[in-house]
Design an enzyme around this catalytic site. Sequence first.
Site, PDB file in Angstrom:
ATOM      1  N   THR A   1      53.173  14.437  26.654  1.00 52.87           N
ATOM      2  CA  THR A   1      51.743  14.738  26.799  1.00 52.87           C
ATOM      3  C   THR A   1      51.408  15.301  28.184  1.00 52.87           C
ATOM      4  O   THR A   1      50.619  16.252  28.290  1.00 52.87           O
ATOM      5  CB  THR A   1      50.919  13.455  26.520  1.00 52.87           C
TER       6      THR A   1
ATOM      7  N   ASP B   1      64.691  13.452  19.382  1.00 47.63           N
ATOM      8  CA  ASP B   1      63.659  12.426  19.604  1.00 47.63           C
ATOM      9  C   ASP B   1      63.015  12.077  18.249  1.00 47.63           C
ATOM     10  O   ASP B   1      62.630  12.984  17.495  1.00 47.63           O
ATOM     11  CB  ASP B   1      62.621  13.026  20.579  1.00 47.63           C
TER      12      ASP B   1
ATOM     13  N   HIS C   1      51.791   7.147  21.797  1.00 49.53           N
ATOM     14  CA  HIS C   1      51.944   8.580  22.050  1.00 49.53           C
ATOM     15  C   HIS C   1      50.580   9.241  22.275  1.00 49.53           C
ATOM     16  O   HIS C   1      49.561   8.723  21.826  1.00 49.53           O
ATOM     17  CB  HIS C   1      52.594   9.271  20.835  1.00 49.53           C
ATOM     18  N   GLY C   2      50.578  10.379  22.948  1.00 45.12           N
ATOM     19  CA  GLY C   2      49.373  11.195  23.048  1.00 45.12           C
ATOM     20  C   GLY C   2      48.503  10.900  24.254  1.00 45.12           C
ATOM     21  O   GLY C   2      48.890  10.150  25.165  1.00 45.12           O
TER      22      GLY C   2
HETATM   23  N1  PH4 Z   1      57.635  11.200  22.570  1.00 40.88           N
HETATM   24  C1  PH4 Z   1      57.228  12.559  22.256  1.00 40.88           C
HETATM   25  C2  PH4 Z   1      56.732  12.673  20.826  1.00 40.88           C
HETATM   26  C3  PH4 Z   1      56.221  14.056  20.481  1.00 40.88           C
HETATM   27  O1  PH4 Z   1      55.896  15.247  16.921  1.00 40.88           O
HETATM   28  P1  PH4 Z   1      55.683  15.547  18.378  1.00 40.88           P
HETATM   29  O2  PH4 Z   1      56.637  16.617  18.884  1.00 40.88           O
HETATM   30  O3  PH4 Z   1      54.256  15.880  18.713  1.00 40.88           O
HETATM   31  O4  PH4 Z   1      56.040  14.161  19.088  1.00 40.88           O
HETATM   32  O5  PH4 Z   1      58.660  10.665  21.906  1.00 40.88           O
HETATM   33  C4  PH4 Z   1      57.013  10.398  23.536  1.00 40.88           C
HETATM   34  O6  PH4 Z   1      57.290   9.219  23.637  1.00 40.88           O
HETATM   35  C5  PH4 Z   1      55.980  11.045  24.420  1.00 40.88           C
HETATM   36  O7  PH4 Z   1      55.043  10.137  24.967  1.00 40.88           O
HETATM   37  P2  PH4 Z   1      53.675  10.744  25.637  1.00 40.88           P
HETATM   38  O8  PH4 Z   1      52.816  11.221  24.508  1.00 40.88           O
HETATM   39  O9  PH4 Z   1      53.071   9.592  26.357  1.00 40.88           O
HETATM   40  O10 PH4 Z   1      54.094  11.825  26.555  1.00 40.88           O
HETATM   41 ZN    ZN Z   2      58.179   8.719  21.394  1.00 39.38          ZN
END
Ligand code: PH4
Ligand code: ZN
Length: 309
Positions: free
Chosen positions: A254, A82, A178-179
């Site tokens: 998240t 990802d 995100h988040g």
């Molecule tokens: N992602 C997840 C990204 C996570 O660097 P990291 O591991 O913290 O990054 O690709 C999403 O699209 C998740 O979306 P969400 O935050 O709405 O669940």
């Molecule tokens: Zn993402």
Amino acid sequence: MPLLSGKVLFEKANESGFAVGAFNFNNMEFLKAILEAAEEEEAPVFLQTTESALRYAGIEFLAGMVHAVKDEFRVPFALHLDHGRSLDTVLLAIRHGYTSVMIDLSDRPYEENLEITRKVVSLCAPLGISVEAELGRLVGIEDNVESEEELLVDPEQAKEFALRTGVDALAPAIGTAHGAFKFKGEARLDFERLRKVKELTNMPLVLHGASGVYYEYVNEINTFGGEIKDAKGVPDEDVRRAVELGINKVNTDTDLRLAFVATLRRIMSEEKGNIDPRKFFKPAMEEVKEIVKRRIRLYGSSGMASLFL
Ligand code: PH4
Ligand code: ZN
């Protein structure tokens, strides 16, 4: 069911009009919860790791776990990188048996994104590894941008990008982030833009930043010592609509984090004398499994494992 190429998952979902759930994992607890949930729902899934997951746990552990347990499950799944940010990370993933990668150069100039993505496709296609790319940018309320509009995907450009790169799937920015803090006021997704991208490309599309940020978990976290104010996610009906309009992979991270942390906070405050981490992790893992099942049902992928037999 063997570990499958993401190509197969993308194609079946696009043909049949549903979305495969893509869930992030950084440790054994999340991986086990995701696989068990998929198995109970008889749903295909993408198991995905970001570069920060690789920095946290190491690719040997993360990919190693998937390869070690892959024959224990009947549902089809792909191991996906990802938001890979460079050719080097893509090569690392290939060496560790990933069956799908995302190359995300959406913050670079368009032509640079296009050229490197093309290179990734030329490496991955002969190996049967699927490639996802992103166009437009995902920004949250923390990013303080003046004009959100110009960060959203341009549908004509999406068509050109898809043709010139040969990617298997495209993640168009349509207003999610995100988040846990996605919107200041009401959720605003640009469905018309999504409809246009699908019409022009007719290819598998991916929705990032799709978590629902459910009130019950946010409330539980705040009740048991956490402080997450103004958290806001994408409403379930918007996710459903996005799937109807052609989204075939939905990323969720998240919601899993919130479920895990809410349960940990509650149990740690209830069982003050306990020092056995398993007593905290087991119920937290169960809660992650519940939220994964709920999300799989929302994407319409429950029972879809049978399409791959
Ligand atoms: N992602 C997840 C990204 C996570 O660097 P990291 O591991 O913290 O990054 O690709 C999403 O699209 C998740 O979306 P969400 O935050 O709405 O669940
Ligand atoms: Zn993402």
